[in-house]
Design a protein around this motif. Structure first.
Motif, mmCIF file in Angstrom:
data_model
loop_
_atom_site.group_PDB
_atom_site.id
_atom_site.type_symbol
_atom_site.label_atom_id
_atom_site.label_comp_id
_atom_site.label_asym_id
_atom_site.label_seq_id
_atom_site.Cartn_x
_atom_site.Cartn_y
_atom_site.Cartn_z
ATOM 1 N N UNK A 158 32.249 46.000 28.896
ATOM 2 C CA UNK A 158 33.298 45.312 29.719
ATOM 3 C C UNK A 158 34.325 44.432 28.932
ATOM 4 N N UNK A 159 35.132 43.750 29.773
ATOM 5 C CA UNK A 159 36.315 42.943 28.873
ATOM 6 C C UNK A 159 35.669 41.823 28.245
ATOM 7 N N UNK A 185 41.966 44.265 44.209
ATOM 8 C CA UNK A 185 40.854 44.374 43.988
ATOM 9 C C UNK A 185 40.578 43.238 42.657
ATOM 10 N N UNK A 192 33.970 42.541 43.385
ATOM 11 C CA UNK A 192 33.075 43.055 44.547
ATOM 12 C C UNK A 192 31.742 42.182 44.593
ATOM 13 N N UNK A 205 43.087 46.943 40.701
ATOM 14 C CA UNK A 205 42.137 46.118 40.142
ATOM 15 C C UNK A 205 42.739 45.292 39.077
ATOM 16 N N UNK A 206 42.466 43.912 38.889
ATOM 17 C CA UNK A 206 43.179 43.118 38.158
ATOM 18 C C UNK A 206 42.427 42.134 37.617
ATOM 19 N N UNK A 207 42.965 41.221 36.447
ATOM 20 C CA UNK A 207 42.187 40.356 36.027
ATOM 21 C C UNK A 207 43.278 39.373 35.665
ATOM 22 N N UNK A 218 33.887 49.832 41.484
ATOM 23 C CA UNK A 218 33.815 48.435 40.872
ATOM 24 C C UNK A 218 34.454 48.595 39.574
ATOM 25 N N UNK A 233 37.469 49.397 38.926
ATOM 26 C CA UNK A 233 38.781 49.113 39.045
ATOM 27 C C UNK A 233 38.986 47.764 38.503
ATOM 28 N N UNK A 234 37.965 46.917 38.686
ATOM 29 C CA UNK A 234 38.160 45.477 38.104
ATOM 30 C C UNK A 234 38.248 45.096 36.741
ATOM 31 N N UNK A 235 37.257 45.589 35.980
ATOM 32 C CA UNK A 235 37.214 45.266 34.621
ATOM 33 C C UNK A 235 38.259 45.966 33.855
ATOM 34 N N UNK A 290 41.068 47.102 35.274
ATOM 35 C CA UNK A 290 42.307 46.941 35.796
ATOM 36 C C UNK A 290 42.975 48.372 36.130
#
Lengths: 359, 359
Positions: free
Chosen positions: A76-77, A261, A264, A291-293, B280, B282-284, B286
């Motif tokens: 993950x990030x 997104x 979730x 999706x975004x952060x 899911x 999509x988020x981490x 992006x």
């Protein structure tokens, strides 16, 4: 060295991760409060070559992304926590000692810290100084912090909102959702939120000014519920939950709709996430799902702080937080996020010293 | 009226939809070839107040979206066929008679027509005139038609490609995929395609110049296969199939990746589409995942035709089509799309009169 005045000492309790979790939401006993002994309230000499900051933690933030760090997943990030080590999270703290030229004892800062009473922060560059004002300090973990900025960047950058559009927000009374809904109202949108208790639904309608809100747990058919609240369909969905709600939204989206997104939270496990069956809707409806952060949008942060503080002072945006008192209650506070126990942004007050804890 | 010279007459066979299908891909016996009797080769007087065009159909296009029109579902961007009525689709045709000032007998046109030998087109505005050239007429249903434009608009407008990026195309030897891959190569990307037979895989590598290609039916673990072909991950996925391939791609996407959702040919039924479990991601990561339809991008069409004709003449883009001969073979041709029987763009040659049928 022996000439140096002895630093005052203090007890330092910590919340540590017991071991990695897999396939389920976190439980209280995944974390344990341990006595970290006493610490000298001074940046230790061993840390001297690299500047460091010793802080007293005042408020700690409970955020859904933290669940991801409790898993043994390194793709993950942000890396996972270490079993046996202190939980990390965003916090507001007072600087006790500093060998970094940018910080002095007494400064109030926000940034990544530990779930403990005192933290030695070896990357002080990531801390931001906070100017104390009429805005509660803990709001720097919400309204003016990461969740508020998530709402701001997500709404303006990902949702591409237009006045008059139909906006749906899930987990709408949470740390992010309550701000998304209020920004959407200020933008001239029609806004509906979902939440998991009638109390939260009342908050959405009464306090946050949503046009409508519903308790998803009382809706046997989410697709029909959304059809009722959005007879003309949804232009923008701010996605915080995933699962069956996303499937129901996809069936109710309008042509050229956008789904931001953000998270979730219903997807408790990487190991067996619920299947989404209506992704095919993306084609005929030309939906953009993104999706975004928030950290990808930091160029907007100064504008965000300025806008949000003004909205708050003008009474155009309100904020609700749910505070637990005492470090010993931090594990329960975090765990409660995943069953919706919190009403508003969940924070833990570790120290009452700046007397802004509401107790 | 009796002075008017009698129009020549011709037999007119038609392919009609028997009844709506639900929950399965189309079968040959969902369509039936009927004798439509003889028709006068003149726009009938009854149609006179509104200009109309009578055409002789030369080539008909078989496209996956047509399955959607065989269902009793009225919520899409295009209405369903009518049971008992002729199937509609894109075609290339010769104008036999016209009461529309824009068209004259002898013109070659492309646009929506019927699966029959002669069609009376009461909305001639949607037809485009074709200038005959060294490019085969049937290519106006593929390379220079809707599938080619889908590839062009999807790649340039939705994928936001950058030189050097890693591109994956599913159903890569199909009408759209073969062009996406070649455009991506021209753009300086690294391109891998998947297909369902070894013959198609060879076509991808040998004829279309993909950097690599694989037969998804021979891969027990699609996630591992993609990891092998994209050790650094996928920047762009051009999605034509849906289902398990999409799930595997999501796990292999890179940060800030883009998924252009063109279609999901593996999703045979609206009634029980396969669940996608890895949304899911999509988020981490992006990821932006966006459905699109070529008709939203028609402002690019003239540039597309010009670019594509030039690429074709310069030998930079090749095109493979799979032609069935005779209207009676049209139902099998369409049905074959959904089991991957076609190798390249599927068309039906209804009339050999312009001698470009390859038989």
């Amino acid at each position: 060295m022996e000439q140096q005045q002895a630093a005052p000492m203090a007890r330092n309790r910590k919340v540590v991760l017991r071991e990695y979790i897999a396939g389920r939401p976190p439980r209280e006993d995944d974390m344990v409060l341990v006595d970290g002994g006493t610490v000298a309230l001074r940046v230790p000499e061993a840390a001297a070559p690299a500047p460091a900051v010793l802080v007293k933690n005042l408020y700690l933030s409970c955020d859904p992304y933290m669940r991801g760090r409790m898993r043994d997943f390194h793709g993950s990030y942000i890396p996972p926590f270490k079993p046996g080590s202190v939980i990390e999270g965003l916090g507001v703290a007072r600087v006790v000692d500093s060998t970094h030229s940018g910080f002095s004892a007494g400064d109030i800062v926000s940034g990544m810290t530990g779930w403990e009473e005192y933290s030695l922060i070896d990357r002080p560059e990531q801390l931001s100084k906070i100017q104390q004002s009429d805005i509660p300090l803990s709001y720097h973990l919400g309204l003016l912090g990461m969740p508020g900025f998530t709402a701001y960047a997500g709404f303006y950058e990902i949702c591409s909102p237009k006045k008059g559009e139909f906006v749906f927000v899930s987990a709408a009374s949470g740390a992010v959702g309550q701000i998304v809904g209020q920004l959407a109202k200020l933008h001239g949108c029609y806004v509906v939120g979902s939440a998991g208790t009638n109390q939260k639904v009342e908050l959405l309608k009464g306090k946050f000014g949503f046009d409508a809100a519903f308790n998803y747990k009382e809706e046997p058919d989410l697709t029909a519920a959304l059809k009722r609240y959005f007879p003309e369909g949804i232009d923008i969905y701010f996605e915080n939950v995933g699962g069956p709600m996303l499937d129901a939204v996809l069936l109710n989206m309008r042509t050229h709709g956008r789904i931001a997104v953000c998270g979730m939270v219903s997807q408790n496990a990487l190991t067996d996430p619920v299947g989404i069956h209506n992704i095919f809707c993306l084609v005929p409806k030309r939906i953009r799902m993104q999706g975004f952060i928030q950290s990808d949008h930091l160029h907007m942060f100064p504008q965000f702080v300025s806008d949000m503080a003004k909205h708050y002072r003008d009474g155009k945006i309100v904020y609700v937080e749910d505070m637990s008192i005492g470090l010993e209650n931090a594990p329960a506070a975090l765990v409660g996020l995943f069953s919706g126990k919190n009403v508003g942004k969940k924070v833990v007050c570790v120290s009452q010293e700046l007397s802004q804890c509401t107790f």
